[in-house]
Design a protein around this motif. Sequence first.
Motif, PDB file in Angstrom:
ATOM      1  N   PHE A  19      -8.552  24.321  20.647  1.00 17.82           N
ATOM      2  CA  PHE A  19      -9.788  24.498  19.889  1.00 17.82           C
ATOM      3  C   PHE A  19      -9.494  25.123  18.529  1.00 17.82           C
ATOM      4  CE2 PHE A  19     -14.112  26.040  19.304  1.00 17.82           C
ATOM      5  CZ  PHE A  19     -14.759  24.863  19.618  1.00 17.82           C
ATOM      6  N   LYS A  22      -8.135  22.526  16.208  1.00 19.84           N
ATOM      7  CA  LYS A  22      -9.187  21.641  15.683  1.00 19.84           C
ATOM      8  C   LYS A  22      -9.930  22.311  14.536  1.00 19.84           C
ATOM      9  CE  LYS A  22     -10.488  18.753  19.607  1.00 19.84           C
ATOM     10  NZ  LYS A  22     -10.351  19.410  20.906  1.00 19.84           N
ATOM     11  N   ASN A  23     -10.300  23.582  14.758  1.00 23.72           N
ATOM     12  CA  ASN A  23     -11.001  24.321  13.699  1.00 23.72           C
ATOM     13  C   ASN A  23     -10.158  24.402  12.444  1.00 23.72           C
ATOM     14  OD1 ASN A  23     -13.247  24.834  15.187  1.00 23.72           O
ATOM     15  ND2 ASN A  23     -12.649  26.886  15.806  1.00 23.72           N
ATOM     16  N   LYS A  24      -8.875  24.696  12.651  1.00 23.53           N
ATOM     17  CA  LYS A  24      -7.997  24.912  11.508  1.00 23.53           C
ATOM     18  C   LYS A  24      -7.896  23.633  10.684  1.00 23.53           C
ATOM     19  CE  LYS A  24      -4.579  28.188  11.841  1.00 23.53           C
ATOM     20  NZ  LYS A  24      -3.313  28.684  12.373  1.00 23.53           N
ATOM     21  N   MET A  26      -9.974  21.049  10.568  1.00 22.16           N
ATOM     22  CA  MET A  26     -11.238  20.733   9.901  1.00 22.16           C
ATOM     23  C   MET A  26     -11.490  21.691   8.718  1.00 22.16           C
ATOM     24  SD  MET A  26     -15.130  20.821  11.223  1.00 22.16           S
ATOM     25  CE  MET A  26     -15.445  19.280  12.005  1.00 22.16           C
ATOM     26  N   GLY A  27     -11.246  22.973   8.947  1.00 20.78           N
ATOM     27  CA  GLY A  27     -11.434  23.960   7.872  1.00 20.78           C
ATOM     28  C   GLY A  27     -10.549  23.649   6.683  1.00 20.78           C
ATOM     29  N   MET A  30     -11.991  21.001   4.529  1.00 20.82           N
ATOM     30  CA  MET A  30     -13.049  21.559   3.672  1.00 20.82           C
ATOM     31  C   MET A  30     -12.423  22.261   2.470  1.00 20.82           C
ATOM     32  SD  MET A  30     -15.684  21.056   5.663  1.00 20.82           S
ATOM     33  CE  MET A  30     -15.872  20.551   7.347  1.00 20.82           C
ATOM     34  N   PHE A  31     -11.341  22.998   2.757  1.00 19.42           N
ATOM     35  CA  PHE A  31     -10.657  23.709   1.678  1.00 19.42           C
ATOM     36  C   PHE A  31     -10.149  22.709   0.643  1.00 19.42           C
ATOM     37  CE2 PHE A  31      -6.466  25.099   0.075  1.00 19.42           C
ATOM     38  CZ  PHE A  31      -6.903  26.117  -0.740  1.00 19.42           C
ATOM     39  N   GLY A  33     -11.468  19.923  -0.021  1.00 18.65           N
ATOM     40  CA  GLY A  33     -12.653  19.509  -0.780  1.00 18.65           C
ATOM     41  C   GLY A  33     -12.903  20.458  -1.943  1.00 18.65           C
ATOM     42  N   LYS A 175      -0.187  24.729  11.913  1.00 19.19           N
ATOM     43  CA  LYS A 175       0.316  25.245  10.634  1.00 19.19           C
ATOM     44  C   LYS A 175       1.122  24.178   9.912  1.00 19.19           C
ATOM     45  CE  LYS A 175       0.922  30.112  11.914  1.00 19.19           C
ATOM     46  NZ  LYS A 175       1.776  31.248  11.618  1.00 19.19           N
TER      47      LYS A 175
END
Lengths: 204, 636
Positions: A19, A22-24, A26-27, A30-31, A33, A175
């Motif tokens: 989990f 997955k967050n990393k 997706m985040g 966004m970064f 972006g 990472k």
Amino acid sequence: MAHHPVEIKPGMHLETATFEGKNKVMGFWMFLGAETVLFACLFGTYLALRNQTVNGPSGAELFDPVLVAVATAILLFSSLTSVFAMMAMNKLDKKGMLFWLGVTVLLGLSFLVLEIYEFVHYIHEGHTFMSSAFGSSFYALVGTHGAHVTFGIIWISTIMYQAWKWGINTETAPKLFVSSLYWHFIDVVWVFIFTLVYLLGMVG
Amino acid sequence: MGTLLIMIVFGLFFAAIFTGGYNNTLIQRARKTTAWDWLTSVDHKKIGVMYFMAGIFYFVVGGLEALFMRYQLLVPGNDAFVGRTFNELLTMHGTTMIFFAAMPLIFGLINVVMPLQIGARDVAFPFLNSLGFWLFFFGALLTNMGWIFGGAPDAGWTSYVQLALNEYSPGPGVDYYVLGLQIAGAGTTMSGINFLVTILNMRTKGMSLLRMPMFTWTSLITSVLIIFAMPPLTIALLLLMMDRLFGANFFDHVMGGSAVLWEHLFWIFGHPEVYIVVLPAFGIMSDIFSTFSKKKLFGYNSMVFATSLIGFLGFMVWVHHMFTVGLGPVSNSIFAIATMLIAIPTGIKVFNWLFTMWGGELTFPVAMKWAIGFIPTFVIGGMTGIMLAAPPADFQYQDSYFVVAHFHYVLIGGTVFALLAGAYYWWPKMFGKMLSERLGNWHFWLFFIGFHLTFFPQHFLGLFGMPRRVFTYEPNVGLEYINQVSTFGAILMGIGTIIFAWNMIQSFRSKKIAAADPWDGRSLEWATETPVPFYNFAQLPEVRGVDAFWLEKQAGNKQMTPAEPLGKIHMPSGSHIPFLMSIALFVGGWGLIARSWQIGVMGLLAFGVTMFMRSFDRDHGFYVKPKELLDKEAKS
């Protein structure tokens, strides 16, 4: 928030197996972006100011197509080697991955050396950060990219050390994966710099 | 060289103290204190409370700055705060209210409420959440340091060049603005990414996107705006820093630079920023209207659509701040039309709120009073917005008090009213106590009447020709009386805020714990216990529709149906690294402001070191047994 140990098999997407992974990932998208907008602003600034050379040399007089083409080829190739590294990672081939990451870092370093050589050359020609608005916006854009390459080299080297020490697992894989995303991103930015700064500059 | 030595010695001392190399018992004792707990907390509720309290503090600071300005304008030719002092007051009032009051108050509410509303145990990146807060905290502190050391920023909150360049703003004032906002802005971007990933990835079972409470929806759109709007500010501040500190020529027209470039970059950030602070306000209002009307929000889907559309259009209108620059009739017309278009989704929202109340079972606690007061106030602000959106008219209004009146109607009437409504509404979840309704009523009426007395007359000040940002005015041109009414209103708002502060103190002192669901709420935050346990939900709830908790209550259930069996819960560990990172940037930023390159570079290097500390930190959190599980085990 499931936090169960994951069974590691070759061929799986280890970076998004947990989990947190997955967050990393997706985040990080966004970064990237946000980074895109950041560079877009620098490009806008450069395009607005690139003809304000005051009495200094213009882009058409300065830019050397051979040097820049070599730098571009090196950086594009380093993107490819970082893909090889990710493929090796998914096969859990630690040795292969470290090899390709090493090649990526070395290519990044040689790109940086070329860029520094280029900047030193420009400064001798009288094109400096303070000489004109063209100079300021050129070094702000290309320099910010160079700073990103430098950060990427330090970052990837650090994570290579961690992967060498801790192995390829659900902790190191995200990472490694996001650092390679980052590397592709600065590569893409360079493609735009090559087009909008150098090619556009050479035609005047 | 001397500074360098002193810094190294200090650095070694601190390193020795913090690593326990000097005296281990000291560090052990420090770790047990409450202060250490808050400093290192990654719990979204604690970070939210810290954001909220910091926001309240700066709201008071910014309010005092406003009162000083109103005092100066009480009579023509007053000499209390003139010239540069007045410029500092107006610059810091705007900067403080937007960046250090509105933003942290919003982030505070989002942090506390949003994870509860989507049924999550924490945000996606708890470490980043803490880092975002501490960067904001030290960025705000750095910006305000100017008051004590060398003069506060005085080029307006928009810091237009050439005014903000060294030639016209000598001294460190604008440098505090540039570096303080840069540090705080980095924190804001991180929080935006964090909230967005949290909402997209961390929703509990059954909480589909179109079942999320409106506040969560507006938080989502706001996060998207933050991610795309903050980088232009980062670049604008970076370029201004380069010009001021390193002799670059981005904005110096003699060397080919462009002053309009700053305005573009600033407003490409600045206009979406307006929606960043007002969209969550819309979300708070939507939740409150629906709760106190005992009805589902009218037109939920159109509300989601309108919010997204406002977010999108928010990026298309920045030139309306620059109509008088002279970009030409075509560009002015395009941006005027885009600006007026925003009235459509905003109108949809206003009607949806009215129809939510229509036929509802209305109650009027203080939170609802703020919400109802918000509608006419915000609509007045919207109407003057449409007036300002017409370029020919804007040439007349620009830089007059009419503009001041307009944006205070939307920012106070929209954002501040909503934040105060949210404070009364969510106080029991944030602090486990209730705010007094009696004091709250005093607060509301004084502030509401005071607000309209302050800003309604300012429309006329503007129409009569009084320019904004000027510290004095001529007697006998018909401006005295209106200015006095305005100042009187500001005093009422000040008294209202004092009553609010008293209300907060009373609530902290009271021993009475609030009920878990004091308003008969509809969304998941009211399904948690009060005070909320640090893991939020012993078992994550399963959601069956919009207004998840309300549906369960209607079906006769006292609690949410769990989506998972009772078991151990994984939680992230606290960390002191975010605090260290932020201090490092604070020191580095201050070094640059003081033009001491050694300290600047050392601060940045220290930041690099803390990044390595984070990368090599292998603490992956811990497992905790919730109270329910312990009870069960004790029984068996």
